[in-house]
Structure formats: structure tokens, C-alpha cells
Design an enzyme around this catalytic site. Structure first.
Site, short mmCIF file in Angstrom:
data_model
loop_
_atom_site.label_atom_id
_atom_site.label_comp_id
_atom_site.label_asym_id
_atom_site.label_seq_id
_atom_site.Cartn_x
_atom_site.Cartn_y
_atom_site.Cartn_z
N GLU A 76 -5.26 3.26 -10.54
CA GLU A 76 -5.94 1.97 -10.35
C GLU A 76 -7.10 1.82 -11.33
OE1 GLU A 76 -6.40 2.80 -5.83
OE2 GLU A 76 -6.27 0.61 -6.00
N CYS A 105 0.83 -1.21 0.00
CA CYS A 105 0.00 0.00 0.00
C CYS A 105 0.86 1.26 0.00
CB CYS A 105 -0.92 0.00 1.23
SG CYS A 105 -1.93 1.50 1.34
N TRP A 128 -9.23 5.76 -0.33
CA TRP A 128 -9.76 6.32 -1.56
C TRP A 128 -8.90 5.82 -2.71
CZ3 TRP A 128 -8.35 9.59 2.60
CH2 TRP A 128 -7.01 10.00 2.60
N ARG A 171 -0.06 4.56 2.99
CA ARG A 171 0.05 4.28 4.42
C ARG A 171 0.33 5.47 5.32
NH1 ARG A 171 4.26 -0.44 4.73
NH2 ARG A 171 4.73 -0.01 2.53
N1 ARG Z 1 -7.02 -1.83 -7.09
C1 ARG Z 1 -8.35 -2.06 -6.60
C2 ARG Z 1 -9.38 -1.49 -7.57
O1 ARG Z 1 -9.00 -0.90 -8.53
C3 ARG Z 1 -8.55 -1.42 -5.23
C4 ARG Z 1 -7.51 -1.76 -4.18
C5 ARG Z 1 -7.52 -0.82 -2.98
N2 ARG Z 1 -7.22 0.53 -3.41
C6 ARG Z 1 -7.19 1.61 -2.61
N3 ARG Z 1 -6.94 2.76 -3.13
N4 ARG Z 1 -7.44 1.51 -1.31
O2 ARG Z 1 -10.56 -1.59 -7.39
#
Ligand code: ARG
Length: 363
Positions: free
Chosen positions: A243, A66, A238, A69
Site C-alpha cells: 500500500e 480487504c 495495520w 479479514r
Molecule cells: N490504502 C490506504 C493507504 O495506503 C489504507 C487502506 C486501509 N489499509 C489497511 N491496511 N487497513 O493509506
């Protein structure tokens, strides 16, 4: 070694560090005696609310993959160890979504359900995330999120029926101890904040009708604290824009949209040397960040996130703790070498408390 001896060792290691971090060293010995006694009498022990809260925060701090953090101390911990019925579980999950979403100003939150008892799960959540899109492989082609093919089929076997849009929200799916099958509940639409994707300068983006949900709430990992297994403990932060923009909407095994977006942008997608994929990725990622901002939903870009992670590294050093991390996950999927993370290495030792993968109940 006996199960209760292992439990005691893990409990002791956790309580020592936890009480020291909380400035409660003077209470450590009494608490350890009480725990030892409780394990001898009952075969297990129960965390105090304080231990649970700090343990969940430590687990985030120890999450090597992560990048977010820095904010571990601000985790909002909701103690739901008291639930016993499916309605209570459902309502706690609904409430998690509402509290975490917070009208768009996302609050990092975890809801902790009863831990495993003699290795038996009291509640078993089947969703990967509380909010996620369904996926279908049909004769006419693929619909929705391929990452959800299996779970979607399980839901439909249990009587749920999706609308077959690319963005059907899966129902909550969980099983209570003693039940053969899980139950499902559709999420009230009013609870789920979604963000339509548009681009600040390329208006054709909006015509694709892309969207994504606001809050990623991982629901299938096990929180382990002091030898206790909280197998049901959904948590969220968030999004980091990449991602969505560099993985969920872009990966060939996910929404696979790079070619389509190139065509919408009017650029040729034939020559590698044109770097058209790279160009599309940059514009798509700008669109994701722009859209979340525009709709008032918290999100972070990967440059800011890397700078925040740098502060986390310094903070851990100042606290006299060893930093652990997984380089392969910490680097962002676009422009990784533009962050400091790329240019150093990290020790990927697993420290507890932590969050762990567990076997999927289906499959
Ligand atoms: N990578 C995953 C997604 O795209 C989420 C993982 C957790 N991500 C976060 N920013 N807490 O759905």
C-alpha cells in the site's frame, strides 16, 4: 415501503444471524419483539453493546476488498455512542490513535460514534484517514500528497496553516450536528508514530528522507448494522507493505518517486525493457517492510497476507458461510500472480453488515 418497515426488515435479518453466531438463539424472539416495540414507539432502535461489537466484526468479515479479514474476530470495538461535545469527539479520536498504535504493536480497532438519527448525522468526520499527509499545488510545484489537495485547501480556509513539507500531518476535522462549519484540532506529535524509510543494503535510500505514518485509520466510511447507519466509525488494521511501497510512494498521482529512486540507486530509467520500474518497486517495497520491522511497527508483506487470506477462505467454508470478495482489490499490486488469489475468482456480492463509501461533505 415505509422507512420504519425497511428498518425493521434490516434489524430482523441482522439479529437472526448475529444471535445465532453468538449462540444466543434462545434470546432472538424476545429481542425481536423488543426491537419491534421500540421502532413502533420511537421510530428507531438502539443496539446492545454486544450487537454493536459483533456487528462491527461482521462488517469487517464482509469487506470484499480487504485481504486482512482472517483477523475479523479480534477487532477491538470502542463504543463511543455516548459522546455529545466536540471535545469528547476529539479526545475519543486521540484515544483511538493511541490505543490502535499500541507502541507499534498495532491493534485493529474501531471507535463507534452515535449513529444517524432520522437521517441526520450527529458527528461528521471530514478526514479520509485520522492520520494523513497534506498536499499543496503551488507555483513552485507540488508538495506532499496529491490525494490530500482538496482537504488541505479546506483546512487552510478554516484557518489551519501547514508548514509545506512533504509530510505535514493534517489536523482532525469534523463537524457536530447543528454547526455550520467543522472544527479542527492539530494532532499532538507524540501521538503519531512515523517510520523513516531506509533499505537493508542500499544506504542511499535513507538520504531521501522518506517516511510514512504507522497506522492507516479509515475515517470516512459508514458502518451499517441492522438498518442503523454509523456514519462516524473510524477503523484501522495495520499496513500491507505494498500500500505504501507500490501505491502511496509510487503512483504518478501520489508521491511519484520511481524515477527519483532509480537515480538514487544509480540505475538507468530510460528503457522499458530494462524493467527499471519493476526493479525500483521491489527495492522500495523491501525498504518499507524492513523499516517498519526495524522501528517495531506492525506490517505484513503481500505473500504472507495472501496466505492469511487463504486461511480466512478455509475458515469461512468450515463455518458454512459463503465467501465474498473483490478480485480487483484483493490481488496485490506487485507480483499478483505469485499469490493464489490471482488464480481464482470471487463473488463480489455485498453482504451486510458492511462498511460503505459516503459522499464527501466538502466538494
Ligand atoms: N490504502 C490506504 C493507504 O495506503 C489504507 C487502506 C486501509 N489499509 C489497511 N491496511 N487497513 O493509506
Amino acid at each position: 415501503m415505509k422507512h420504519t418497515e425497511l428498518l425493521w426488515d434490516e434489524a430482523k435479518a441482522f439479529i437472526d444471524v448475529c444471535y445465532q453466531e453468538l449462540g444466543m438463539e434462545s434470546e432472538t424472539n424476545a429481542r425481536l419483539h423488543a426491537i419491534k416495540d421500540e421502532i413502533d414507539r420511537t421510530g428507531s432502535y438502539v443496539h446492545t453493546a454486544e450487537e454493536l461489537e459483533h456487528g462491527a466484526k461482521m462488517a469487517w468479515r464482509n469487506s470484499n476488498r480487504c485481504i486482512g479479514r482472517l483477523f475479523w474476530q479480534s477487532l477491538n470495538v470502542i463504543d463511543r455512542r455516548g459522546v455529545s461535545t466536540k471535545e469528547e469527539v476529539r479526545d475519543a479520536l486521540f484515544e483511538h490513535i493511541e490505543i490502535a498504535t499500541n507502541g507499534g504493536k498495532i491493534k485493529p480497532t474501531i471507535t463507534i460514534f452515535p449513529p444517524e438519527k432520522n437521517g441526520e448525522k450527529q458527528v461528521e468526520i471530514w478526514n479520509h484517514q485520522l492520520i494523513r499527509y497534506a498536499g499543496y499545488e503551488t507555483e513552485q510545484g507540488r508538495i506532499g500528497d496529491p490525494a490530500s489537495y482538496e482537504l488541505t485547501a479546506v483546512c487552510e480556509k478554516l484557518g489551519w496553516r501547514g508548514k509545506r513539507t512533504d509530510f505535514d500531518i493534517l489536523p482532525l476535522l469534523f463537524r457536530m450536528k447543528g454547526d455550520e462549519q467543522p472544527v479542527w484540532y492539530d494532532l499532538p506529535q507524540t501521538l503519531v508514530k512515523e517510520v523513516p524509510i531506509s533499505h537493508p543494503d542500499i544506504k542511499e535510500f535513507a538520504d531521501m528522507n522518506l517516511k510514512w505514518y504507522g497506522v492507516p485509520i479509515i475515517a470516512d466510511m459508514k458502518l451499517e448494522i441492522g438498518g442503523l447507519s454509523y456514519n462516524a466509525a473510524p477503523f484501522n488494521g495495520w499496513y500491507m507493505g505494498t500500500e505504501i511501497g507500490a501505491r502511496n510512494l509510487a503512483d504518478e498521482k501520489r508521491y511519484d518517486l520511481l524515477r527519483k529512486i532509480a537515480s538514487v540507486m544509480g540505475i538507468s530509467a530510460s528503457l522499458n525493457t530494462d524493467l527499471w520500474k519493476d526493479q525500483v518497486l521491489v527495492e522500495l517495497n523491501k525498504a518499507v517492510l524492513y523499516s517498519y520491522k526495524k522501528h517495531g511497527v506492525s506490517i505484513v508483506d503481500h505473500h504472507t497476507a495472501a496466505n492469511q487470506f487463504k486461511r480466512f477462505e478455509e475458515q469461512e467454508q468450515d463455518a458454512g458461510r459463503k465467501l465474498t470478495g473483490d478480485w480487483t482489490w484483493l490481488i496485490p499490486p506487485i507480483s499478483p500472480a505469485s499469490t493464489h488469489i490471482f488464480h481464482k475468482s470471487y463473488d463480489n456480492t455485498i453482504v451486510k453488515p458492511n462498511y460503505f463509501y459516503q459522499d464527501k461533505p466538502y466538494q
